[in-house]
Design an enzyme around this catalytic site. Sequence first.
Site, mmCIF file in Angstrom:
data_model
loop_
_atom_site.group_PDB
_atom_site.id
_atom_site.type_symbol
_atom_site.label_atom_id
_atom_site.label_comp_id
_atom_site.label_asym_id
_atom_site.label_seq_id
_atom_site.Cartn_x
_atom_site.Cartn_y
_atom_site.Cartn_z
ATOM 1 N N ASP A 10 10.084 5.488 -10.262
ATOM 2 C CA ASP A 10 9.652 6.051 -11.542
ATOM 3 C C ASP A 10 10.377 7.339 -11.891
ATOM 4 O O ASP A 10 10.561 7.655 -13.073
ATOM 5 C CB ASP A 10 8.144 6.311 -11.525
ATOM 6 C CG ASP A 10 7.337 5.042 -11.773
ATOM 7 O OD1 ASP A 10 7.957 3.969 -11.908
ATOM 8 O OD2 ASP A 10 6.099 5.122 -11.822
ATOM 9 N N SER B 295 0.807 -1.214 0.000
ATOM 10 C CA SER B 295 0.000 0.000 0.000
ATOM 11 C C SER B 295 0.844 1.270 0.000
ATOM 12 O O SER B 295 1.525 1.558 -0.971
ATOM 13 C CB SER B 295 -0.967 -0.052 1.195
ATOM 14 O OG SER B 295 -1.955 0.937 1.092
ATOM 15 N N LYS C 256 -0.778 -4.087 -3.132
ATOM 16 C CA LYS C 256 -2.060 -3.592 -2.631
ATOM 17 C C LYS C 256 -2.236 -2.160 -3.127
ATOM 18 O O LYS C 256 -1.688 -1.216 -2.553
ATOM 19 C CB LYS C 256 -2.085 -3.660 -1.099
ATOM 20 C CG LYS C 256 -3.474 -3.592 -0.476
ATOM 21 C CD LYS C 256 -3.982 -2.175 -0.333
ATOM 22 C CE LYS C 256 -5.272 -2.121 0.460
ATOM 23 N NZ LYS C 256 -5.849 -0.760 0.527
#
Length: 564
Positions: free
Chosen positions: A320, A309, A334
Site C-alpha cells: 500500500d 494473518s 485471514k
Amino acid sequence: MQEPTPQKPIKNSPQTVRLPIVISLTLAAGMLMGAVFFSGGKSLTDTAKGYAKFREVLMLVENNYVDSVDTDELVDYSIHKMLEKLDPHTSYFAAEEATAARSQLESGFDGIGVEFNIYNDTVYVVSPLSGGPSETVGIQSGDRLLKVNGEELSGPGATNARVFKLLRGKRGTEVNILVGRTGLKEPMTFDIIRDRIPTYSVDAAYMVDGEIGYLKVSRFSETTYDEFKTAMTSLKGQGLKKLILDLRGNPGGYMERATSIADEFISGNKLLVYTEGKDNRYNRKTNAKLKGMFEEGPVIVLANEGSASASEILAGALQDHDRALVVGRRTFGKGLVQMPIKLNDGSELRLTISRYYTPSGRSIQKHYELGKGEDYNKDLSTRFDSGEYFSADSIKFDPKLRYQTDGGRAVYGGGGIMPDVFVPRDTSMNSKFLFELYAKNILREYALRYVNDHQKTLGKQDFNEFLKKFTVTDAMLKELVQDAKKAGIKPKEEDLARSKPLILAQTKGYIGRYQWGRQRKDGLNNEIFQVLNPTDNVFQEALRQFGKAADLERGDFSSLNVEK
C-alpha cells in the site's frame, strides 16, 4: 442418528460430580459477566435467558439422565458447537490445549510441525511449519489429515486436544498419517519422524550476489523481530542493496512482530495497519515510528496461498505504501483479530473482536458466512479447482473493492493480498513417485547416509565450492531409487524422468544442510535454500523483477503496467 453403542458407564464420586458442575456454572457465570463487559450491558436480558436455559438443561442432564455423565466434557462440547455458528477463527481451547497451542509461538515442542484448523470434524492444514518434519515430507497447505497411526482423525473425535495428542510426541518417534489432497483421487500415506519444531523463525538470510539479499521469515514468534534485525545487519555488512523478503507459507503469529518489521522498511509515521470492531475499544491504529534499517532500496515480497494473518499485514503495508513489489499468488485471507481470554479453569476462548485493514482500507479477511466454516476451509481447494493457482486471469476483482496505494495504483480487497506480479504454481516436475519419496523420507535419509559415509571428502571443501561443483551423479540416483524400492516404492520411468531435476536438487540441498547447516549456531538453513532457490520459479521471477521494484520505489509506475 444411529443408536449409540453401549459403553461402560463413567462412574464419578460425588465430589468429582460436583466439581465439574461448579466449574461449568462458574464458567457460564463468567461468560455472563463477560457479555456485560464486552457489550457494555447491551442484550443482557437475552444473555441471561440463554444462560438460564443452558444451566437448566445441564442440571436436568446431571440429575436425571439414565447414565453417569462427564459434565465437563458436555460443557466443552457445547461451547465448541456454539462457536461453530460464528466466524471460522473464533475458537475454544481446554486448559491442556491452550498450553499446547501457546507453545507454537512461545517455545519449542516435539511434533510434526503443522498449523491446522478444525471445522465440521475435519482437520485442515493451514501451513506446514518451515523447517519442520511435515514440510520435509511434502505436507501442503489445504491438505486434510484423515488418520494418524490408523486412528480416525476426522469425525466427532476431531478436537484440538486429540490432534495435539496424536501429532505430538517424543522426537525420533514415527507417526503414520493418511492425507487427503485436492487433485488426487486417492489419499496419500506419509511416514513422519517427529522432531523438535524449531523456535527460530528466520529460516534463511544470504546474499544471492554482490547486491541482492534473500531473507525468509517462516512465522512471527516471540524472537522473530530480533532474528530479523540480526539477519539484516549481517546482509547489510555484505553489501545489501536489494532485498527479497520471502513470506511464502508463513501462517502468521504475533502482529506486533510483523508491524515492527514493516517499520524497518517504511519511513516517517505512516499507517501500517488498523483494526475495527463492533466495540470501538478494539479499534486500533499502528503507525511507523522508527528510523528503519532498510528504508531505501528495492524490496520484493514473495507470498502465496500459505501466507496468512501477520504475514498479510506486513505484505499489505509494504504494498500500500508502494514500498515493495509483491510477487507470487494471492495470500490466504485471514484478517480477523482474536482476543485470547483465559477462563477460570485455565481454558481459553479466542474471541474475534475486530478485523485487520491495510493502510489503503482493504480488509485482509476473505469472505465467509456465519456457521459455514466448511466452505471457508475448502477455499484453497476451490482456488485450485478454479485455476487460480495457475492463471492470473482466474483471479476476479470486485470493482466495488477497489482501493489505491500512496502512489495511486489500484489494489483490490476481497480476501488476502493480491500480488503485483502473478507467478503460477509450478507442477511440471511433480509426480506420484516424488510424493512417495517425500512421504517415506527417502531423500532425507539417503542424504544423511551419504554425508556420514563421505565426511572426509566433503570436509575438504567449503560450502561455496560444494554449491558450484557438486552434482548428484547417476550412480547416486540409482542408489536412491534402490532405497525407494526397498521401501515399497516402485517408480515409473516417466515419473522418474519428470521429477529427476527436482530429486537431484532436493538431494543436494539435504546433503548441504547435513554437512554444513548443522554446524550453524544461528538457526539458519541457508544451504538448502541456496541449492533449491535456483529451481524455484517464484524466486527466479523475483530476480527478473528488480527493475520494476526499483521503479516502484522511485514512484515511477510506467513499467509496472498497473491500473491507476
